[in-house]
Design an enzyme around this catalytic site. Structure first.
Site, PDB file in Angstrom:
ATOM      1  N   MET A  91       8.250  -6.066   2.755  1.00 45.84           N
ATOM      2  CA  MET A  91       8.834  -4.775   2.346  1.00 45.84           C
ATOM      3  C   MET A  91       8.713  -5.174   0.514  1.00 45.84           C
ATOM      4  O   MET A  91       9.227  -3.605  -0.071  1.00 45.84           O
ATOM      5  CB  MET A  91       9.744  -3.944   2.910  1.00 45.84           C
ATOM      6  CG  MET A  91       9.712  -3.840   4.268  1.00 45.84           C
ATOM      7  SD  MET A  91       7.694  -2.867   4.942  1.00 45.84           S
ATOM      8  CE  MET A  91       7.722  -1.462   4.147  1.00 45.84           C
ATOM      9  N   LEU A  93       7.391  -5.566  -3.150  1.00 41.66           N
ATOM     10  CA  LEU A  93       5.873  -7.083  -3.428  1.00 41.66           C
ATOM     11  C   LEU A  93       5.495  -8.289  -4.089  1.00 41.66           C
ATOM     12  O   LEU A  93       6.690  -8.387  -4.170  1.00 41.66           O
ATOM     13  CB  LEU A  93       5.371  -5.606  -4.468  1.00 41.66           C
ATOM     14  CG  LEU A  93       5.226  -4.365  -4.869  1.00 41.66           C
ATOM     15  CD1 LEU A  93       5.181  -3.634  -5.912  1.00 41.66           C
ATOM     16  CD2 LEU A  93       3.706  -3.889  -3.613  1.00 41.66           C
ATOM     17  N   HIS A 110      -0.954  -4.497   7.310  1.00 39.73           N
ATOM     18  CA  HIS A 110      -0.951  -3.132   7.217  1.00 39.73           C
ATOM     19  C   HIS A 110      -1.111  -2.461   8.133  1.00 39.73           C
ATOM     20  O   HIS A 110      -2.139  -2.220   8.601  1.00 39.73           O
ATOM     21  CB  HIS A 110      -1.510  -2.634   5.932  1.00 39.73           C
ATOM     22  CG  HIS A 110      -1.218  -1.649   5.258  1.00 39.73           C
ATOM     23  ND1 HIS A 110       0.252  -1.137   4.398  1.00 39.73           N
ATOM     24  CD2 HIS A 110      -1.857  -0.367   5.490  1.00 39.73           C
ATOM     25  CE1 HIS A 110      -0.122  -0.308   3.478  1.00 39.73           C
ATOM     26  NE2 HIS A 110      -0.645   0.318   3.961  1.00 39.73           N
TER      27      HIS A 110
HETATM   28  C1  GRF Z   1       4.237  -2.880  10.839  1.00 38.69           C
HETATM   29  O1  GRF Z   1       3.731  -2.272  10.219  1.00 38.69           O
HETATM   30  C2  GRF Z   1       3.712  -3.577   9.952  1.00 38.69           C
HETATM   31  O2  GRF Z   1       2.294  -3.365   9.426  1.00 38.69           O
HETATM   32  C3  GRF Z   1       4.145  -3.429   8.186  1.00 38.69           C
HETATM   33  O3  GRF Z   1       5.099  -3.104   8.276  1.00 38.69           O
HETATM   34  C4  GRF Z   1       5.571  -3.154   9.862  1.00 38.69           C
HETATM   35  C5  GRF Z   1       6.803  -4.233  10.679  1.00 38.69           C
HETATM   36  O4  GRF Z   1       7.198  -3.967  11.376  1.00 38.69           O
HETATM   37  N1  GRF Z   1       3.775  -4.141   7.019  1.00 38.69           N
HETATM   38  P1  GRF Z   1       7.564  -5.404  12.842  1.00 38.69           P
HETATM   39  O5  GRF Z   1       8.630  -6.068  11.073  1.00 38.69           O
HETATM   40  O6  GRF Z   1       6.491  -6.379  13.034  1.00 38.69           O
HETATM   41  O7  GRF Z   1       8.122  -5.104  13.595  1.00 38.69           O
END
Ligand code: GRF
Length: 215
Positions: A91, A93, A110
């Site tokens: 999460m 950048l 994403h």
């Molecule tokens: C997923 O929905 C992914 O696409 C997004 O963040 C979420 C992460 O979920 N970037 P996880 O940690 O893989 O369960």
């Protein structure tokens, strides 16, 4: 050839688990050498340990700036000679220090059909926009957030009465299928284009007419 991967996460780690599971079952010819989280308390780090991957929390707050933080991440990744970096719910950048260490060798998943709904709360953005279809995308990472060449997409319907939770869950099921499939595709040479632009030989991923991977 078995790919050596580094995976960056921030939280739950369900996509990481999907990749590790696909490797274990032989669906993907790769090895996750190291998992790095910017959140040392991320549940995904224990998932990494369960599968025998090195799991490291590197807290950006321990560094004076983003570049120093990313240099520490790069050092850990390079210690394992990783070939590709997978952002699986990372999460933060990505800045120049990290990206330039792995140019065109970093992918991100994403939860939308990019280029629609970049950034946070992509599922809520889709619901608010009233679209009939959303999905997930895996793309090459560039310095622009949720941008870069698309390697695979899967669409899901947005159903009447959907909430952020129900839509997110429907998309997540597809994320867990798409990400391992794209990683396995990284093993294949890129498709050759004929002079007329037709794909010759095996493409790494099947696509429908919209350029999305089929399920
Ligand atoms: C997923 O929905 C992914 O696409 C997004 O963040 C979420 C992460 O979920 N970037 P996880 O940690 O893989 O369960």
């Amino acid at each position: 050839m078995t790919l050596t991967l580094g995976v960056l996460i921030s939280g739950r780690g369900s996509n990481l688990e999907a990749v590790l599971g696909a490797i274990k079952s032989g669906e993907v010819d790769a090895r996750v050498a190291v998992v790095v989280s910017n959140n040392p308390a991320a549940p995904g780090l224990s998932i990494a340990c369960d599968y025998g991957a090195e799991a490291v929390g590197i807290d950006p707050n321990g560094y004076p700036n983003r570049s120093d933080y990313e240099a520490a991440v790069v050092e850990r990744l390079n210690a394992h000679q990783v070939e590709w970096i997978v952002l699986a719910g990372y999460m933060k950048l990505v800045g120049k220090t990290l990206l330039h260490a792995f140019p065109n060798r970093m992918i991100n998943i994403h939860p939308s059909l990019l280029p629609a709904f970049k950034g946070l709360d992509a599922q809520k953005q889709a619901l608010d926009a009233g679209v009939k279809e959303s999905g997930c995308t895996v793309h090459i990472v560039t310095l622009k957030m949720d941008d870069g060449p698309i390697l695979g997409q899967v669409s899901v319907p947005v159903l009447p009465g959907d909430t952020v939770e129900t839509l997110s869950q429907r998309i997540l099921v597809e994320e867990h299928r798409l990400l391992p499939r794209v990683i396995q595709g990284l093993n294949s040479p890129p498709p050759q284009l004929s002079p007329s632009g037709e794909i010759e030989g095996p493409a790494s991923l099947p696509t429908d007419r919209g350029g999305r991977t089929t399920r």
